[in-house]
Design a protein around this motif. Structure first.
Motif, short mmCIF file in Angstrom:
data_model
loop_
_atom_site.label_atom_id
_atom_site.label_comp_id
_atom_site.label_asym_id
_atom_site.label_seq_id
_atom_site.Cartn_x
_atom_site.Cartn_y
_atom_site.Cartn_z
N GLU A 19 0.83 -1.21 0.00
CA GLU A 19 0.00 0.00 0.00
C GLU A 19 0.86 1.26 0.00
OE1 GLU A 19 -3.88 -1.72 2.47
OE2 GLU A 19 -2.11 -1.01 3.55
N ALA A 20 1.99 1.19 0.71
CA ALA A 20 2.88 2.34 0.78
C ALA A 20 3.49 2.68 -0.57
CB ALA A 20 3.99 2.06 1.80
N VAL A 21 3.73 1.68 -1.41
CA VAL A 21 4.28 1.92 -2.74
C VAL A 21 3.42 2.92 -3.51
CG1 VAL A 21 4.58 0.85 -5.01
CG2 VAL A 21 5.52 -0.27 -2.98
N TYR A 22 2.11 2.83 -3.36
CA TYR A 22 1.20 3.66 -4.14
C TYR A 22 1.02 5.06 -3.57
CZ TYR A 22 -0.25 -0.41 -6.86
OH TYR A 22 -0.26 -1.49 -7.71
N THR A 23 1.33 5.26 -2.29
CA THR A 23 0.99 6.54 -1.67
C THR A 23 2.17 7.30 -1.06
OG1 THR A 23 0.42 5.37 0.39
CG2 THR A 23 -1.38 5.82 -1.15
N ARG A 24 3.35 6.69 -0.97
CA ARG A 24 4.50 7.38 -0.40
C ARG A 24 4.96 8.50 -1.32
NH1 ARG A 24 9.69 7.92 -1.57
NH2 ARG A 24 11.11 8.51 0.12
N LYS A 25 5.38 9.59 -0.70
CA LYS A 25 6.05 10.65 -1.44
C LYS A 25 7.27 11.11 -0.65
CE LYS A 25 3.38 14.60 0.39
NZ LYS A 25 2.50 15.73 0.03
N SER A 26 8.23 11.71 -1.33
CA SER A 26 9.42 12.21 -0.65
C SER A 26 9.05 13.43 0.19
CB SER A 26 10.49 12.60 -1.67
OG SER A 26 10.96 11.46 -2.37
N ILE A 27 9.61 13.49 1.39
CA ILE A 27 9.35 14.58 2.32
C ILE A 27 10.59 15.47 2.39
CG2 ILE A 27 8.80 15.19 4.71
CD1 ILE A 27 6.50 13.87 3.19
N GLN A 54 13.37 8.70 -14.06
CA GLN A 54 12.65 7.52 -14.54
C GLN A 54 13.42 6.83 -15.67
OE1 GLN A 54 8.25 8.66 -14.88
NE2 GLN A 54 9.23 10.65 -14.52
N PRO A 55 14.60 6.28 -15.36
CA PRO A 55 15.47 5.78 -16.42
C PRO A 55 15.04 4.47 -17.04
CG PRO A 55 16.40 5.29 -14.27
CD PRO A 55 15.18 6.14 -14.03
N TRP A 56 14.02 3.81 -16.49
CA TRP A 56 13.64 2.48 -16.94
C TRP A 56 12.73 2.50 -18.16
CZ3 TRP A 56 13.97 3.40 -11.61
CH2 TRP A 56 12.97 4.24 -11.11
N ARG A 57 12.95 1.49 -18.99
CA ARG A 57 12.06 1.22 -20.13
C ARG A 57 11.81 -0.29 -20.14
NH1 ARG A 57 11.79 5.78 -19.40
NH2 ARG A 57 11.94 7.52 -20.87
N PHE A 58 10.60 -0.69 -20.56
CA PHE A 58 10.18 -2.08 -20.42
C PHE A 58 9.71 -2.63 -21.77
CE2 PHE A 58 9.03 0.25 -16.52
CZ PHE A 58 9.89 -0.37 -15.62
N VAL A 59 10.22 -3.82 -22.12
CA VAL A 59 9.70 -4.57 -23.26
C VAL A 59 8.85 -5.69 -22.67
CG1 VAL A 59 10.27 -5.95 -25.28
CG2 VAL A 59 11.71 -3.99 -24.66
N VAL A 60 7.55 -5.67 -22.97
CA VAL A 60 6.56 -6.43 -22.23
C VAL A 60 6.02 -7.60 -23.04
CG1 VAL A 60 4.37 -6.29 -20.99
CG2 VAL A 60 5.91 -4.31 -21.04
N TYR A 61 6.01 -8.79 -22.41
CA TYR A 61 5.39 -9.99 -22.98
C TYR A 61 4.33 -10.49 -22.00
CZ TYR A 61 9.13 -10.03 -26.44
OH TYR A 61 9.99 -9.68 -27.46
N ASN A 76 10.11 -2.31 -5.45
CA ASN A 76 8.66 -2.18 -5.62
C ASN A 76 8.06 -3.42 -6.26
OD1 ASN A 76 8.79 0.39 -4.56
ND2 ASN A 76 7.93 1.42 -6.35
N ILE A 77 8.76 -3.97 -7.25
CA ILE A 77 8.25 -5.15 -7.95
C ILE A 77 8.23 -6.36 -7.01
CG2 ILE A 77 8.89 -6.85 -9.71
CD1 ILE A 77 9.52 -4.54 -11.57
N MET A 78 9.28 -6.55 -6.23
CA MET A 78 9.32 -7.71 -5.35
C MET A 78 8.31 -7.59 -4.21
SD MET A 78 11.37 -9.59 -6.97
CE MET A 78 11.75 -10.95 -5.87
N ILE A 79 8.04 -6.39 -3.77
CA ILE A 79 6.99 -6.18 -2.77
C ILE A 79 5.63 -6.55 -3.36
CG2 ILE A 79 5.71 -4.38 -1.52
CD1 ILE A 79 8.49 -3.02 -1.08
N ALA A 80 5.39 -6.13 -4.60
CA ALA A 80 4.13 -6.48 -5.28
C ALA A 80 4.02 -7.99 -5.47
CB ALA A 80 4.04 -5.76 -6.61
N ALA A 96 6.33 -0.35 -10.73
CA ALA A 96 7.63 0.07 -11.27
C ALA A 96 7.55 1.52 -11.74
CB ALA A 96 8.04 -0.85 -12.42
N ARG A 97 6.47 1.87 -12.40
CA ARG A 97 6.28 3.24 -12.91
C ARG A 97 6.28 4.26 -11.77
NH1 ARG A 97 2.39 7.12 -14.27
NH2 ARG A 97 0.88 6.12 -12.89
N LEU A 98 5.75 3.87 -10.63
CA LEU A 98 5.63 4.80 -9.50
C LEU A 98 6.91 4.95 -8.69
CD1 LEU A 98 2.09 3.75 -8.19
CD2 LEU A 98 2.69 5.88 -9.37
N ALA A 99 7.92 4.17 -8.98
CA ALA A 99 9.16 4.21 -8.19
C ALA A 99 9.82 5.57 -8.28
CB ALA A 99 10.11 3.12 -8.66
#
Length: 259
Positions: free
Chosen positions: A5-13, A181-188, A220-224, A171-174
């Motif tokens: 749940e924290a992944v979706y709502t945390r912000k930097s303070i 946001q240096p990541w790019r994903f090739v999705v299957y 984030n992914i491993m928590i999910a 992953a997008r929310l990280a």
């Protein structure tokens, strides 16, 4: 609140109160670190909590550029091995989410460092994280996150399964250095190949934080995965580097299977 749940709502303070954080929370954070499974168990790490409240000596140990004044700073040290920064990012993101779940804010200080001796020969300081109770609301609505769209981040080769979409969203929310946001994903259907953006501007300005940022995203992914009961393998495939993704470097592949 769970870490998921924290992944979706945390912000930097960036604005902290001077109040002391309860000892039980700080001790729980240390215990959480020791019980955590790191991304790469073969890399030795250690953490140190710097309490700046009323201690000039503690404050004098802070070096580099510290953009945020906080009552505490958490430091992570690592052996200088391959992918050590990625491992450190993976650990620190989980600690930041743990703290958030306890009502404690945090903010990574990528340009800061710690002066003085390292805890062990061969170790180095990776990053500092400011910690404390926030002066402002610490919860962010998911839709308010300033992130690239899924369409901009993903090249979809096959329709992904439902849980793959959820993994891509966390992953997008990280968070990342300068929100790069240096990541790019090739999705299957049940796998994702992860690439790192490699433009000239990115390499010059924020390339040094790149590996740490990927550790945050993989946390984030491993928590999910744990929340959604999905088995995840993180592997590096030799036959991926030929894929045509201009200005990007292959990092890792994520293979997913429902339990």
């Amino acid at each position: 609140m769970t870490l998921y749940e924290a992944v979706y709502t945390r912000k930097s303070i960036r604005n902290f109160r001077k109040d002391k954080v309860e000892t039980s929370i700080l001790e729980g954070m240390i215990q959480f670190y020791h019980e955590m499974e790191p991304l790469f168990p073969g890399i030795e790490t250690s953490i140190e909590l710097i309490d700046t409240q009323g201690s000039k000596k503690a404050k004098s140990r802070l070096g580099g550029i510290i953009n945020v004044a906080a009552p505490y700073y958490l430091v992570i040290y690592t052996e200088d091995k391959e992918r050590a920064d990625m491992n450190a990012g993976y650990i620190m993101q989980q600690i930041s989410l743990y703290l958030f779940s306890k009502g404690v804010g945090s903010c990574f200080q990528g340009m800061g460092h710690l002066k003085g001796e390292m805890p062990k020969e061969g170790m180095r300081c990776v990053i500092l994280m400011a910690i404390g109770y926030p002066k402002v609301d610490m919860v962010r609505n998911q839709e308010d996150a300033k992130r690239e769209s899924m369409e901009d981040l993903c090249a979809v080769k096959e329709p992904p399964r439902r849980f793959v979409k959820e993994f891509l969203e966390v992953a997008r929310l990280a968070p990342s250095a300068f929100n790069s946001q240096p990541w790019r994903f090739v999705v299957y259907e049940n796998r994702v190949h992860v690439f790192s953006k490699q433009t000239v501007a990115h390499r010059r300005l924020i390339g040094k934080y790149n590996e740490f940022d990927f550790g945050i995203m993989l946390a984030n992914i491993m928590i999910a995965a744990e929340q959604l009961w999905v088995d995840v393998d993180l592997i590096r495939l030799d036959n991926i580097t030929h894929m045509d993704l201009p200005n990007n470097r292959y990092v890792i592949s994520i293979i997913m299977r429902e339990q």
